[in-house]
Design a protein around this motif. Sequence first.
Motif, PDB file in Angstrom:
ATOM      1  N   VAL A   9       0.868  -1.181   0.000  1.00  0.00           N
ATOM      2  CA  VAL A   9       0.000   0.000   0.000  1.00  0.00           C
ATOM      3  C   VAL A   9       0.903   1.228   0.000  1.00  0.00           C
ATOM      4  O   VAL A   9       1.647   1.449   0.956  1.00  0.00           O
ATOM      5  CB  VAL A   9      -0.928   0.024   1.227  1.00  0.00           C
ATOM      6  CG1 VAL A   9      -1.754   1.317   1.245  1.00  0.00           C
ATOM      7  CG2 VAL A   9      -1.850  -1.188   1.226  1.00  0.00           C
ATOM      8  N   TYR A  13      -1.695   6.367   0.609  1.00  0.00           N
ATOM      9  CA  TYR A  13      -3.018   5.769   0.724  1.00  0.00           C
ATOM     10  C   TYR A  13      -3.122   4.929   1.987  1.00  0.00           C
ATOM     11  O   TYR A  13      -2.112   4.518   2.567  1.00  0.00           O
ATOM     12  CB  TYR A  13      -3.311   4.891  -0.498  1.00  0.00           C
ATOM     13  CG  TYR A  13      -3.293   5.652  -1.793  1.00  0.00           C
ATOM     14  CD1 TYR A  13      -4.221   6.655  -2.040  1.00  0.00           C
ATOM     15  CD2 TYR A  13      -2.347   5.367  -2.781  1.00  0.00           C
ATOM     16  CE1 TYR A  13      -4.201   7.369  -3.229  1.00  0.00           C
ATOM     17  CE2 TYR A  13      -2.331   6.076  -3.973  1.00  0.00           C
ATOM     18  CZ  TYR A  13      -3.260   7.074  -4.182  1.00  0.00           C
ATOM     19  OH  TYR A  13      -3.238   7.778  -5.356  1.00  0.00           O
ATOM     20  N   GLN A  14      -4.359   4.678   2.388  1.00  0.00           N
ATOM     21  CA  GLN A  14      -4.607   3.720   3.456  1.00  0.00           C
ATOM     22  C   GLN A  14      -5.863   2.935   3.113  1.00  0.00           C
ATOM     23  O   GLN A  14      -6.732   3.419   2.389  1.00  0.00           O
ATOM     24  CB  GLN A  14      -4.770   4.410   4.812  1.00  0.00           C
ATOM     25  CG  GLN A  14      -5.999   5.296   4.938  1.00  0.00           C
ATOM     26  CD  GLN A  14      -6.135   5.908   6.325  1.00  0.00           C
ATOM     27  OE1 GLN A  14      -5.164   6.422   6.878  1.00  0.00           O
ATOM     28  NE2 GLN A  14      -7.328   5.842   6.894  1.00  0.00           N
ATOM     29  N   LEU A  15      -5.930   1.719   3.600  1.00  0.00           N
ATOM     30  CA  LEU A  15      -7.065   0.840   3.328  1.00  0.00           C
ATOM     31  C   LEU A  15      -7.657   0.342   4.642  1.00  0.00           C
ATOM     32  O   LEU A  15      -6.941   0.222   5.632  1.00  0.00           O
ATOM     33  CB  LEU A  15      -6.618  -0.342   2.455  1.00  0.00           C
ATOM     34  CG  LEU A  15      -6.193   0.029   1.026  1.00  0.00           C
ATOM     35  CD1 LEU A  15      -5.667  -1.207   0.298  1.00  0.00           C
ATOM     36  CD2 LEU A  15      -7.366   0.629   0.257  1.00  0.00           C
ATOM     37  N   PRO A  16      -8.984   0.061   4.668  1.00  0.00           N
ATOM     38  CA  PRO A  16      -9.900   0.147   3.529  1.00  0.00           C
ATOM     39  C   PRO A  16     -10.239   1.585   3.153  1.00  0.00           C
ATOM     40  O   PRO A  16     -10.068   2.498   3.954  1.00  0.00           O
ATOM     41  CB  PRO A  16     -11.140  -0.586   4.035  1.00  0.00           C
ATOM     42  CG  PRO A  16     -11.112  -0.394   5.509  1.00  0.00           C
ATOM     43  CD  PRO A  16      -9.665  -0.422   5.893  1.00  0.00           C
ATOM     44  N   PHE A  17     -10.698   1.744   1.908  1.00  0.00           N
ATOM     45  CA  PHE A  17     -11.213   3.024   1.433  1.00  0.00           C
ATOM     46  C   PHE A  17     -12.704   3.052   1.730  1.00  0.00           C
ATOM     47  O   PHE A  17     -13.448   2.155   1.321  1.00  0.00           O
ATOM     48  CB  PHE A  17     -10.968   3.171  -0.066  1.00  0.00           C
ATOM     49  CG  PHE A  17     -11.602   4.395  -0.673  1.00  0.00           C
ATOM     50  CD1 PHE A  17     -11.036   5.643  -0.490  1.00  0.00           C
ATOM     51  CD2 PHE A  17     -12.777   4.302  -1.420  1.00  0.00           C
ATOM     52  CE1 PHE A  17     -11.615   6.782  -1.040  1.00  0.00           C
ATOM     53  CE2 PHE A  17     -13.361   5.429  -1.982  1.00  0.00           C
ATOM     54  CZ  PHE A  17     -12.778   6.674  -1.783  1.00  0.00           C
ATOM     55  N   HIS A  18     -13.164   4.071   2.454  1.00  0.00           N
ATOM     56  CA  HIS A  18     -14.558   4.159   2.879  1.00  0.00           C
ATOM     57  C   HIS A  18     -15.339   5.106   1.971  1.00  0.00           C
ATOM     58  O   HIS A  18     -14.929   6.240   1.760  1.00  0.00           O
ATOM     59  CB  HIS A  18     -14.635   4.641   4.327  1.00  0.00           C
ATOM     60  CG  HIS A  18     -14.035   3.687   5.311  1.00  0.00           C
ATOM     61  ND1 HIS A  18     -14.713   2.582   5.780  1.00  0.00           N
ATOM     62  CD2 HIS A  18     -12.812   3.660   5.901  1.00  0.00           C
ATOM     63  CE1 HIS A  18     -13.944   1.928   6.626  1.00  0.00           C
ATOM     64  NE2 HIS A  18     -12.788   2.551   6.703  1.00  0.00           N
ATOM     65  N   LEU A 133      -3.215   0.447  -6.045  1.00  0.00           N
ATOM     66  CA  LEU A 133      -3.700  -0.449  -4.994  1.00  0.00           C
ATOM     67  C   LEU A 133      -4.278  -1.747  -5.532  1.00  0.00           C
ATOM     68  O   LEU A 133      -4.088  -2.814  -4.949  1.00  0.00           O
ATOM     69  CB  LEU A 133      -4.758   0.271  -4.155  1.00  0.00           C
ATOM     70  CG  LEU A 133      -4.284   1.482  -3.345  1.00  0.00           C
ATOM     71  CD1 LEU A 133      -5.482   2.228  -2.771  1.00  0.00           C
ATOM     72  CD2 LEU A 133      -3.349   1.039  -2.226  1.00  0.00           C
ATOM     73  N   TYR A 134      -4.997  -1.655  -6.637  1.00  0.00           N
ATOM     74  CA  TYR A 134      -5.773  -2.806  -7.116  1.00  0.00           C
ATOM     75  C   TYR A 134      -5.398  -3.257  -8.522  1.00  0.00           C
ATOM     76  O   TYR A 134      -6.065  -4.137  -9.070  1.00  0.00           O
ATOM     77  CB  TYR A 134      -7.269  -2.478  -7.062  1.00  0.00           C
ATOM     78  CG  TYR A 134      -7.749  -2.179  -5.661  1.00  0.00           C
ATOM     79  CD1 TYR A 134      -7.826  -3.180  -4.699  1.00  0.00           C
ATOM     80  CD2 TYR A 134      -8.112  -0.887  -5.287  1.00  0.00           C
ATOM     81  CE1 TYR A 134      -8.248  -2.912  -3.409  1.00  0.00           C
ATOM     82  CE2 TYR A 134      -8.541  -0.603  -3.999  1.00  0.00           C
ATOM     83  CZ  TYR A 134      -8.600  -1.629  -3.058  1.00  0.00           C
ATOM     84  OH  TYR A 134      -9.022  -1.348  -1.787  1.00  0.00           O
ATOM     85  N   GLY A 215      -9.255  -7.794  -4.761  1.00  0.00           N
ATOM     86  CA  GLY A 215      -9.637  -6.790  -3.778  1.00  0.00           C
ATOM     87  C   GLY A 215     -11.130  -6.819  -3.547  1.00  0.00           C
ATOM     88  O   GLY A 215     -11.896  -6.474  -4.447  1.00  0.00           O
TER      89      GLY A 215
END
Length: 281
Positions: A9, A13-18, A133-134, A215
Amino acid sequence: MSPQPLPPVPDQYQLPFHYGALHQIGLDFLVDPDPVRDLLAKHHPALSAAEFADRALVSLNYQLYFAQYPFGGGITEEVEVNIVAFPTAAADRVPEVTYEQYAQGFDQTRLLGIARIHVLCDNPLAIDAGRALYAEPKYPGWFEVELPSLNGQADKHSWTVHTKSADITPAGSVDRHEDTLFSFSADLGGLAAVPANNTPVTGYGTDSDGRALAGPMNLYQPYHWYDLSGPAADRTRLTVHDPAADVGRDLTRLVGDTVAAGAWTYQSPPVAAHNRPYYLA
């Protein structure tokens, strides 16, 4: 066999994306599997195309979503062109389901996922995030749309999406062009919707090193799924305006004049309402 590391990552960015809100429509097309297999092998060699009664499934979806960040908010629109597929190495675990069962979420292994072929998006940050990310094949586009809304006609149940071409400028913004790549529409008024627990949606990608990744995306309410067989078969339309563009060429080859087998929608409920004023005297 040693455990697999998670995909990296990037620091920004950080996950999860809300998602703060999401409005979405999808159209599913049951098509000749041979062109689908060829295109899937080119883009995602670790995946195999799912088949439903000897037909492959190409799925389009439009998304309008809002996200809240520490610095404020952002609105994004995008359209995905997907092939429903599964990891070839897990073929012995994929359940045998009909298209109707798949669309209503019977496959809770979530191996039947969406292999992204084209993702057009109007937000440079979302384009970069999708790629990083994906491993999404995501690139610039923009959209002119008409969709059901509580802030519009209460009895309107039709959707229209015009997907247009764009570039990224040297300054990093989206440069909109007026030419339309493709468009699709659906009139769902009067059709019965079935609540479909079809999440988490598994989205498949293939990174620049050729590694496949998955993902999942959760939705916190069911989709509404519409069976478009029989008399409802004329409720949708897909038009390719630029068959020379990559996405136009692929849609022409994969879908052609096939009518949609089903449609699905998701619209976030409102969280507040500013009401009509009144006079004090």
